[in-house]
Enzyme design. Structure first.
Site, mmCIF file in Angstrom:
data_model
loop_
_atom_site.group_PDB
_atom_site.id
_atom_site.type_symbol
_atom_site.label_atom_id
_atom_site.label_comp_id
_atom_site.label_asym_id
_atom_site.label_seq_id
_atom_site.Cartn_x
_atom_site.Cartn_y
_atom_site.Cartn_z
ATOM 1 N N HIS A 137 1.069 -4.970 4.163
ATOM 2 C CA HIS A 137 0.335 -4.752 2.773
ATOM 3 C C HIS A 137 0.648 -5.928 1.998
ATOM 4 C CE1 HIS A 137 0.387 -0.663 4.033
ATOM 5 N NE2 HIS A 137 0.090 -0.351 2.893
ATOM 6 N N HIS A 186 9.812 -1.255 3.545
ATOM 7 C CA HIS A 186 10.008 -2.695 3.663
ATOM 8 C C HIS A 186 11.322 -3.260 2.752
ATOM 9 C CE1 HIS A 186 6.541 -3.873 6.050
ATOM 10 N NE2 HIS A 186 5.579 -3.176 5.289
#
Length: 220
Positions: A137, A186
């Site tokens: 991302h 993450h």
């Protein structure tokens, strides 16, 4: 003319190497410490702090923001931007977006497979598959929105539009990265790694864009 083109090529090559090595240095530093697990304390500290602010309203907002860095959204945005550029007869700009995002996606897949870092297990709010480092991302957002910011700054005639447009796009990049940490999918070092790798690749693409632009001017 040949001498001018050669001089231009060497100057842009030198600039590209300097910028790329800067980003690569940051990325390799993170990767090196990642293997030695020296980033674990940093990652856990930052994630714990960010997730102190978890609430239903903020989670809903972060889910929307993180969608701006998802594969479906970025794919549709890249295609839409390419079509817009072609309709405006900005062929080089359309190819710039296609090449930077397309090759950048393959680059991210390679890096994930290379490091094979498992995702964090610290209060994840959503489920994600695949490896964690570097964040797809974050890397994809840096490349696409960063490329758009470059085009805005390059083509806009008014300085207010240049600065406001570029700042808004880089704010989106930052928020996408923050959303991944907030959602627990993450580590912060995944985000920094994604930004660094994305920045290195985008720098190469921008320099190639500028090189061919000046090459055409000299050739005319």
């Amino acid at each position: 003319m040949a001498g001018r083109l050669m001089k231009l090529a060497f100057s842009y090559l030198g600039l590209s190497l300097a910028i790329v090595f800067g980003f690569i240095f940051i990325f390799l530093e993170i990767a090196s410490e990642l293997k030695e697990k020296e980033l674990e304390e940093f990652d856990v500290t930052v994630m714990t702090y960010v997730q102190r602010f978890i609430s239903s309203d903020l989670t809903e907002l972060m889910l929307y923001i993180t969608m701006l860095g998802s594969i479906p959204w970025l794919t549709a945005s890249v295609i839409g931007t390419i079509v817009f550029c072609f309709l405006k007869k900005k062929w080089r700009s359309g190819l710039f977006i296609a090449f930077s995002s397309g090759v950048g996606a393959l680059f991210n897949m390679y890096l994930k497979d290379l490091f094979q870092r498992e995702r964090p297990d610290i209060k994840p709010l959503i489920e994600e598959e695949g490896y964690s480092f570097p964040s797809g991302h974050s890397m994809g957002s840096f490349i696409f929105y960063g490329a758009c910011a470059f085009l805005v700054f390059h083509f806009a005639r008014r300085w207010k539009i240049k600065i406001a447009g570029s700042a808004a796009l880089f704010f989106i990049i930052f928020m996408v990265g923050l959303s991944r940490v907030y959602l627990g999918v993450h580590y912060p070092s995944d985000i920094i790694g994604g930004f660094s790798a994305g920045g290195a690749w985008l720098a190469v693409c921008v320099i190639l864009f500028k090189f061919y632009e000046k090459k055409e001017r000299i050739s005319q």
